[in-house]
Design a protein around this motif. Structure first.
Motif, PDB file in Angstrom:
ATOM      1  N   THR A 216      82.625 -97.073  43.552  1.00 54.14           N
ATOM      2  CA  THR A 216      81.711 -97.871  44.369  1.00 54.14           C
ATOM      3  C   THR A 216      80.912 -98.779  43.440  1.00 54.14           C
ATOM      4  O   THR A 216      80.855 -98.554  42.227  1.00 54.14           O
ATOM      5  N   ALA A 217      80.264 -99.765  44.014  1.00 58.82           N
ATOM      6  CA  ALA A 217      79.440-100.680  43.208  1.00 58.82           C
ATOM      7  C   ALA A 217      78.320 -99.907  42.512  1.00 58.82           C
ATOM      8  O   ALA A 217      77.997-100.184  41.345  1.00 58.82           O
ATOM      9  N   ASP A 218      77.732 -98.936  43.180  1.00 59.67           N
ATOM     10  CA  ASP A 218      76.667 -98.136  42.576  1.00 59.67           C
ATOM     11  C   ASP A 218      77.193 -97.332  41.388  1.00 59.67           C
ATOM     12  O   ASP A 218      76.525 -97.215  40.352  1.00 59.67           O
ATOM     13  N   ASP A 219      78.390 -96.754  41.532  1.00 63.09           N
ATOM     14  CA  ASP A 219      78.983 -96.001  40.428  1.00 63.09           C
ATOM     15  C   ASP A 219      79.299 -96.915  39.245  1.00 63.09           C
ATOM     16  O   ASP A 219      79.101 -96.540  38.093  1.00 63.09           O
ATOM     17  N   GLU A 220      79.787 -98.118  39.526  1.00 63.71           N
ATOM     18  CA  GLU A 220      80.063 -99.083  38.453  1.00 63.71           C
ATOM     19  C   GLU A 220      78.782 -99.412  37.692  1.00 63.71           C
ATOM     20  O   GLU A 220      78.774 -99.449  36.462  1.00 63.71           O
ATOM     21  N   ASP A 221      77.701 -99.644  38.441  1.00 63.31           N
ATOM     22  CA  ASP A 221      76.417 -99.951  37.808  1.00 63.31           C
ATOM     23  C   ASP A 221      75.951 -98.785  36.940  1.00 63.31           C
ATOM     24  O   ASP A 221      75.454 -98.988  35.827  1.00 63.31           O
ATOM     25  N   LEU A 222      76.115 -97.576  37.425  1.00 61.60           N
ATOM     26  CA  LEU A 222      75.705 -96.397  36.665  1.00 61.60           C
ATOM     27  C   LEU A 222      76.513 -96.258  35.380  1.00 61.60           C
ATOM     28  O   LEU A 222      75.952 -96.008  34.306  1.00 61.60           O
ATOM     29  N   ILE A 223      77.822 -96.472  35.466  1.00 58.40           N
ATOM     30  CA  ILE A 223      78.661 -96.392  34.267  1.00 58.40           C
ATOM     31  C   ILE A 223      78.251 -97.466  33.259  1.00 58.40           C
ATOM     32  O   ILE A 223      78.158 -97.201  32.062  1.00 58.40           O
TER      33      ILE A 223
ATOM     34  N   GLN B  27      75.279 -98.768  32.900  1.00 59.45           N
ATOM     35  CA  GLN B  27      74.004 -98.342  32.317  1.00 59.45           C
ATOM     36  C   GLN B  27      74.236 -97.259  31.260  1.00 59.45           C
ATOM     37  O   GLN B  27      73.627 -97.301  30.183  1.00 59.45           O
ATOM     38  N   LEU B  28      75.104 -96.307  31.556  1.00 56.57           N
ATOM     39  CA  LEU B  28      75.375 -95.232  30.616  1.00 56.57           C
ATOM     40  C   LEU B  28      76.037 -95.757  29.334  1.00 56.57           C
ATOM     41  O   LEU B  28      75.693 -95.358  28.230  1.00 56.57           O
ATOM     42  N   LEU B  29      76.986 -96.681  29.491  1.00 61.91           N
ATOM     43  CA  LEU B  29      77.646 -97.268  28.338  1.00 61.91           C
ATOM     44  C   LEU B  29      76.677 -98.093  27.498  1.00 61.91           C
ATOM     45  O   LEU B  29      76.707 -98.062  26.274  1.00 61.91           O
ATOM     46  N   ASP B  30      75.805 -98.858  28.174  1.00 66.59           N
ATOM     47  CA  ASP B  30      74.824 -99.688  27.464  1.00 66.59           C
ATOM     48  C   ASP B  30      73.792 -98.854  26.720  1.00 66.59           C
ATOM     49  O   ASP B  30      73.290 -99.265  25.683  1.00 66.59           O
ATOM     50  N   SER B  31      73.509 -97.664  27.242  1.00 72.54           N
ATOM     51  CA  SER B  31      72.494 -96.825  26.599  1.00 72.54           C
ATOM     52  C   SER B  31      73.086 -95.978  25.476  1.00 72.54           C
ATOM     53  O   SER B  31      72.367 -95.219  24.835  1.00 72.54           O
ATOM     54  N   GLY B  32      74.395 -96.097  25.274  1.00 64.20           N
ATOM     55  CA  GLY B  32      75.047 -95.370  24.184  1.00 64.20           C
ATOM     56  C   GLY B  32      75.385 -93.930  24.509  1.00 64.20           C
ATOM     57  O   GLY B  32      75.677 -93.148  23.631  1.00 64.20           O
ATOM     58  N   ARG B  33      75.394 -93.555  25.776  1.00 60.98           N
ATOM     59  CA  ARG B  33      75.715 -92.178  26.173  1.00 60.98           C
ATOM     60  C   ARG B  33      77.169 -92.015  26.373  1.00 60.98           C
ATOM     61  O   ARG B  33      77.932 -92.688  26.783  1.00 60.98           O
TER      62      ARG B  33
END
Length: 124
Positions: free
Chosen positions: A109-116, A118-124
């Motif tokens: 979903t668009a929300d899941d894409e946004d979450l991924i 954010q997680l990638l950008d934060s280095g997690r």
């Protein structure tokens, strides 16, 4: 012929494993087979629960420690960690990781894409 509740009916594949994992995740610490059976409250045979616990241990989803003459079992990770391990294991079994990941991302979903993101950008 009539059966008492839950007798005579087969569980879906993996359902008993999931029920046992849920019991262990909700516990305050490692549990013996007897404690798991008591918590499940389903009248399962001792040997059935031992078999499932042994399989989950072999799959590295549980740790076990000696507890008297029996073993006490505990999950190796919390529920989110366990789900992540399963996903990673499934991905590792496939020859074309890119195709699997592409299909997975395509179904988000668009929300899941946004979450991924954010997680990638934060280095997690």
């Amino acid at each position: 012929m009539t059966y008492p509740p839950d007798q005579g009916r087969r569980r879906a594949k993996g359902q008993l494993e999931a029920e046992i994992l849920t019991v262990l995740h909700q516990a305050d610490g490692p549990m013996t087979t007897g404690q798991v059976i008591e918590r499940l409250g389903s009248g399962l045979a001792y040997s059935t629960v031992v078999t499932i616990l042994t399989r989950l241990h072999a799959k590295r989803q549980l740790t076990r420690t000696q507890h008297g003459r029996a073993y006490a079992y505990a999950p190796v990770a919390d529920e989110a960690g366990l789900a992540a391990r399963r996903m990673r294991g499934y991905l590792d079994e496939r020859p074309d990781r890119a195709a699997v990941l592409s299909r997975f991302v395509g179904d988000l979903t668009a929300d899941d894409e946004d979450l991924i993101r954010q997680l990638l950008d934060s280095g997690r």
